[in-house]
Design a protein around this motif. Structure first.
Motif, mmCIF file in Angstrom:
data_model
loop_
_atom_site.group_PDB
_atom_site.id
_atom_site.type_symbol
_atom_site.label_atom_id
_atom_site.label_comp_id
_atom_site.label_asym_id
_atom_site.label_seq_id
_atom_site.Cartn_x
_atom_site.Cartn_y
_atom_site.Cartn_z
ATOM 1 N N PHE A 29 0.844 -1.256 -0.046
ATOM 2 C CA PHE A 29 0.163 0.242 0.052
ATOM 3 C C PHE A 29 0.761 1.256 -0.024
ATOM 4 O O PHE A 29 0.446 2.284 -0.620
ATOM 5 C CB PHE A 29 -1.010 -0.121 1.106
ATOM 6 N N SER A 30 2.034 1.242 0.414
ATOM 7 C CA SER A 30 2.811 2.422 0.620
ATOM 8 C C SER A 30 3.267 2.779 -0.532
ATOM 9 O O SER A 30 3.322 4.041 -0.938
ATOM 10 C CB SER A 30 4.040 2.085 1.587
ATOM 11 N N SER A 31 3.276 1.936 -1.617
ATOM 12 C CA SER A 31 3.674 2.615 -2.913
ATOM 13 C C SER A 31 2.618 3.332 -3.614
ATOM 14 O O SER A 31 3.013 4.390 -4.169
ATOM 15 C CB SER A 31 4.024 1.484 -3.789
ATOM 16 N N ALA A 32 1.274 3.005 -3.298
ATOM 17 C CA ALA A 32 0.304 3.718 -3.706
ATOM 18 C C ALA A 32 0.114 5.103 -2.963
ATOM 19 O O ALA A 32 -0.141 6.022 -3.559
ATOM 20 C CB ALA A 32 -1.126 3.106 -3.701
ATOM 21 N N SER A 33 0.523 5.037 -1.753
ATOM 22 C CA SER A 33 0.474 6.315 -0.894
ATOM 23 C C SER A 33 1.555 7.481 -2.013
ATOM 24 O O SER A 33 1.311 8.310 -1.631
ATOM 25 C CB SER A 33 0.766 6.053 0.488
ATOM 26 N N ALA A 34 2.762 6.677 -1.743
ATOM 27 C CA ALA A 34 3.872 7.341 -2.445
ATOM 28 C C ALA A 34 3.458 7.978 -3.826
ATOM 29 O O ALA A 34 3.724 9.320 -4.044
ATOM 30 C CB ALA A 34 4.900 6.708 -2.741
ATOM 31 N N ALA A 35 2.451 7.352 -4.333
ATOM 32 C CA ALA A 35 1.940 7.861 -5.837
ATOM 33 C C ALA A 35 1.318 8.913 -5.741
ATOM 34 O O ALA A 35 1.413 9.749 -6.680
ATOM 35 C CB ALA A 35 1.703 6.467 -6.606
ATOM 36 N N ALA A 36 0.703 9.002 -4.547
ATOM 37 C CA ALA A 36 -0.430 10.140 -4.701
ATOM 38 C C ALA A 36 0.097 11.395 -4.612
ATOM 39 O O ALA A 36 -0.409 12.437 -4.850
ATOM 40 C CB ALA A 36 -1.232 9.836 -3.484
ATOM 41 N N ASP A 192 -6.542 12.264 6.961
ATOM 42 C CA ASP A 192 -5.636 11.524 7.820
ATOM 43 C C ASP A 192 -4.482 10.983 6.954
ATOM 44 O O ASP A 192 -3.238 10.566 7.316
ATOM 45 C CB ASP A 192 -6.399 10.495 8.367
ATOM 46 N N GLU A 193 -4.813 10.300 5.604
ATOM 47 C CA GLU A 193 -3.661 9.807 4.683
ATOM 48 C C GLU A 193 -2.707 10.839 4.420
ATOM 49 O O GLU A 193 -1.465 10.691 4.263
ATOM 50 C CB GLU A 193 -4.682 9.766 3.167
ATOM 51 N N GLN A 194 -3.379 12.313 4.042
ATOM 52 C CA GLN A 194 -2.298 13.143 3.789
ATOM 53 C C GLN A 194 -1.386 13.327 5.081
ATOM 54 O O GLN A 194 -0.017 13.772 4.802
ATOM 55 C CB GLN A 194 -3.016 14.730 3.676
ATOM 56 N N ALA A 195 -1.854 13.415 6.208
ATOM 57 C CA ALA A 195 -1.172 13.596 7.348
ATOM 58 C C ALA A 195 -0.042 12.513 7.625
ATOM 59 O O ALA A 195 1.261 12.699 7.743
ATOM 60 C CB ALA A 195 -2.012 13.661 8.751
ATOM 61 N N ALA A 196 -0.435 11.395 7.440
ATOM 62 C CA ALA A 196 0.369 10.134 7.388
ATOM 63 C C ALA A 196 1.584 10.007 6.418
ATOM 64 O O ALA A 196 2.544 9.947 6.641
ATOM 65 C CB ALA A 196 -0.463 8.875 7.134
ATOM 66 N N ARG A 197 1.179 10.750 5.229
ATOM 67 C CA ARG A 197 2.267 10.952 4.184
ATOM 68 C C ARG A 197 3.049 11.747 4.427
ATOM 69 O O ARG A 197 4.362 11.903 4.009
ATOM 70 C CB ARG A 197 1.439 11.202 2.615
ATOM 71 N N GLU A 198 2.886 13.199 4.915
ATOM 72 C CA GLU A 198 3.824 14.060 5.323
ATOM 73 C C GLU A 198 4.636 13.337 6.123
ATOM 74 O O GLU A 198 5.868 13.857 6.623
ATOM 75 C CB GLU A 198 3.097 15.272 5.958
ATOM 76 N N GLN A 199 4.276 12.467 7.101
ATOM 77 C CA GLN A 199 5.328 11.871 7.945
ATOM 78 C C GLN A 199 5.977 10.629 7.693
ATOM 79 O O GLN A 199 6.588 9.923 8.179
ATOM 80 C CB GLN A 199 4.542 11.454 9.361
ATOM 81 N N ASP A 200 5.694 10.646 6.163
ATOM 82 C CA ASP A 200 6.323 9.415 5.623
ATOM 83 C C ASP A 200 5.754 8.071 5.941
ATOM 84 O O ASP A 200 6.419 6.927 6.094
ATOM 85 C CB ASP A 200 7.922 9.304 5.422
ATOM 86 N N PRO A 202 2.633 4.911 6.072
ATOM 87 C CA PRO A 202 1.764 4.431 5.170
ATOM 88 C C PRO A 202 0.522 4.584 5.693
ATOM 89 O O PRO A 202 0.015 4.692 6.967
ATOM 90 C CB PRO A 202 1.966 2.798 5.208
ATOM 91 N N TYR A 203 -0.589 4.895 4.967
ATOM 92 C CA TYR A 203 -1.793 4.771 5.426
ATOM 93 C C TYR A 203 -2.834 4.157 4.237
ATOM 94 O O TYR A 203 -2.855 4.580 3.325
ATOM 95 C CB TYR A 203 -2.482 6.365 5.898
ATOM 96 N N ALA A 204 -3.884 3.199 4.657
ATOM 97 C CA ALA A 204 -4.460 2.444 3.852
ATOM 98 C C ALA A 204 -5.923 3.401 3.367
ATOM 99 O O ALA A 204 -6.368 3.566 4.305
ATOM 100 C CB ALA A 204 -4.738 1.133 4.267
ATOM 101 N N GLY A 205 -6.286 3.756 2.274
ATOM 102 C CA GLY A 205 -7.354 4.212 1.720
ATOM 103 C C GLY A 205 -7.500 5.541 2.323
ATOM 104 O O GLY A 205 -6.797 6.440 2.448
#
Lengths: 424, 179
Positions: A29-36, A192-200, A202-205
């Motif tokens: 899932f982390s790869s999709a988050s990174a893609a975002a 929440d996905e954005q907040a997680a991404r800013e901290q590197d 992963p966040y599913a969905g």
């Protein structure tokens, strides 16, 4: 008496397919988050204003929501150009009033797939409208709300309900009026996905958020998070339970990326219950949300689409204990005709389920009904059919009658009494 | 409420031909029969058919990967089909350009009757995106829903384009082909 779950040979085929899919798609899932946050929109910027303008001008869609008021007047909301518009019919859909625009300004409004503007009626003169305004970045949107308290003559200037104002995804609004005229809005939110991404991290969905108004939509209380890790692009189903608390039913991302369905009340503490166990592990947008209906005795009826190893197609199940235990799922429709986009309605003592199929040339709307709370079902019938583009089916009711509400490119808007087909 | 694409727009789409080789390809209109036309045009040569849409989060990840793989393996043939409505046609080329796929064969759904287009592409496909097909030299194809695995695709590229005598093998070593 209806189709079984997949046969053994189907199961083997599914297992084989699963092996292939697993071999080909092992990305985490982390790869999709990174893609975002890939820099996709940077070089796409120059002509965006012009593109937006041309898109607005061309925004034609079959997406419609409809509901009856207490007087039996049919109200409809849809999108015309860049406006959400509302019209009404005093003759059961044969003719409609001139549409009234909800907003004075053009917006780009989500109408594709599971997105559509929503309408709910309360009291004599109150009309609530929600929709998703798409913003200027890919996948971004805001949840918008407007009301009329003068019988649809005037609508309030739309307000944004999500209190996170980052230009990220707040989409797929769901609207419900409670037992005491409370207005409930729920949606999919990626803050929440954005907040997680800013901290590197992963966040599913996405997450499910909701907001409640207790003054007929004049104000909304603070946003409340219902659950982390919903699927990103499937509608949320809302229904009012006999205890007066709405329940939400949605496609969730469970452990191992299994995109099964969850149920939770729109009230704290919100215990999230897993309802389906089809184990569809996929990093994709199914664009295919579920349906929920709850009868006066508190029996929950669930309908959903899945494409997992345990089940492929459209399914229906019941729970009489609020989702703690769920009946074995029953397959809906012809599995070779892509049964899709389920709708449920409990009306009087009858339970109706409707869905769309495609037979290679035309799209029929098929339906079944049960007079004993889903234990036994009458044979499926075809409610309507079209040979061109069409909207998802919706089931609505007024007085003694239940109807299919369905918009089609060829035949226009259709309101079809279910009794005329089920009990001719 | 009218049909999505006015006739004039449809005609404009049908007659549009990519003119310049220096900028991103404008998408071609994908209508009834286009699936067959694509498969015929590529008969005998392997290609990847990638179905995507502007609003599909996971598609961006996959397309970025395909863009990288195309740069590394110029022999890789990619055909892109966007399932968006043709009202969003103008957004397609810039998006693909940003993902290093601007020069690839690109189509966009140009018939509002999406159910029929979906059915022609694959009666077994329920519309979930991304959806990717790996067409072998013999016309057999492997279908994948959801995110792609880069290493598995690299293997497929090696096997498919590298050694002609291995063309019967698919990427996973499984006999999961369908037509």
């Amino acid at each position: 008496m209806h189709d079984q779950r997949p046969s053994m040979s189907d199961q083997r085929a599914i297992q084989r397919l699963r092996a292939i899919i697993t071999a080909l798609c092992l990305a985490l899932f982390s790869s999709a988050s990174a893609a975002a946050d890939a820099p996709a929109e940077k070089s796409a910027a120059p002509d965006r204003a012009a593109m937006w303008a041309s898109m607005l001008a061309k925004q034609r869609t079959l997406a419609v929501s409809a509901a009856f008021d207490a007087h039996g007047i049919l109200w409809r909301v849809h999108v015309d150009g860049g406006r959400v518009v509302v019209d009404r019919s005093n003759d059961a859909g044969a003719s409609f009033s001139a549409p009234v625009a909800v907003s004075n300004e053009d917006e780009v409004i989500g109408t594709e797939g599971d997105s559509r503007p929503k309408i709910a009626l309360a009291g004599a003169d109150t009309i609530y409208i929600s929709y998703t305004q798409l913003r200027e970045k890919p996948f971004s949107g805001d949840i918008r709300f407007s009301r009329s308290i003068d019988g649809g003559r005037n609508f309030s200037a739309p307000i944004t309900i999500n209190d996170d104002r980052n230009i990220i995804s707040h989409r797929f609004d769901a609207l419900l009026v409670g037992a005491h005229d409370e207005v409930y809005l729920a949606w999919l939110d990626r803050r929440d996905e954005q907040a997680a991404r800013e901290q590197d991290q992963p966040y599913a969905g996405a997450a499910i958020y909701y907001a409640i108004s207790t003054d007929r939509g004049a104000h909304f209380a603070d946003n409340v998070k219902l659950a982390d890790h919903s699927c990103e692009c499937c509608r949320i189903a809302l229904a009012l339970a006999p205890d007066g608390v709405p329940r939400a039913f949605w496609r969730h991302v469970f452990a191992n990326n299994e995109r099964d369905h969850a149920l939770a009340p729109l009230a704290a503490p919100a215990e999230v219950r897993r309802i389906t166990h089809d184990e569809w592990r996929i990093e994709a947008c199914p664009h295919h949300g579920p349906a929920l209906a709850i009868n006066a005795q508190g029996t929950y009826h669930f309908a959903w689409f899945d494409n997992g190893p345990q089940a492929r197609g459209l399914f229906l199940a019941q729970s009489s204990d609020g989702g703690k235990t769920v009946s074995p799922p029953m397959a809906l429709g012809d599995p070779t005709a892509k049964p899709s986009n389920p709708a449920l309605l409990v009306h009087r003592d009858t339970l109706y389920a409707a869905w769309k199929e495609f037979d290679g040339e035309t799209s029929p709307i098929r339906a079944i009904r049960s007079e004993d709370g889903g234990r036994t079902w009458f044979e499926p019938v075809t409610l309507a059919r079209t040979a061109d583009a069409s909207d998802h089916p919706q089931l609505i009711a007024h007085g003694e009658q239940a109807f299919l509400s369905w918009n089609t490119a060829n035949e226009g808007y259709r309101l079809i009494p279910l009794d005329s087909v089920f009990k001719p | 409420m009218k049909r999505l694409a006015p006739l004039s727009l449809t005609l404009a789409l049908l007659t549009s031909i990519p003119l310049s080789a220096s900028s991103a390809q404008e998408p071609l209109p994908f209508v009834k029969g286009s699936q067959t036309a694509i498969v015929s045009a590529h008969a005998g040569s392997p290609f990847v058919l990638a179905l995507w849409s502007l609003d599909c989060l996971y598609c961006r990840h996959d397309l970025a990967m395909l863009g990288r793989l195309k740069a590394e393996h110029p022999q890789l043939q990619v055909v892109l089909v966007a399932t968006d409505t043709s009202a969003r046609r103008a957004e397609i080329a810039p998006r693909l350009d940003a993902l290093a796929l601007g020069m690839e064969e690109s189509w966009i759904f140009a018939d509002a009757f999406a159910e029929r287009l979906n059915h022609e592409i694959d009666p077994q496909w329920f519309g979930e995106l991304p959806r990717t097909y790996f067409y072998g030299r013999d016309g057999g194809r492997i279908s994948v829903s959801g995110s792609l695995d880069e290493a598995a695709i690299e293997d497929w590229i090696k096997e498919t384009y590298g050694e002609a005598h291995e063309e019967e093998q698919d990427a996973s070593g499984n006999s999961g082909k369908n037509h």
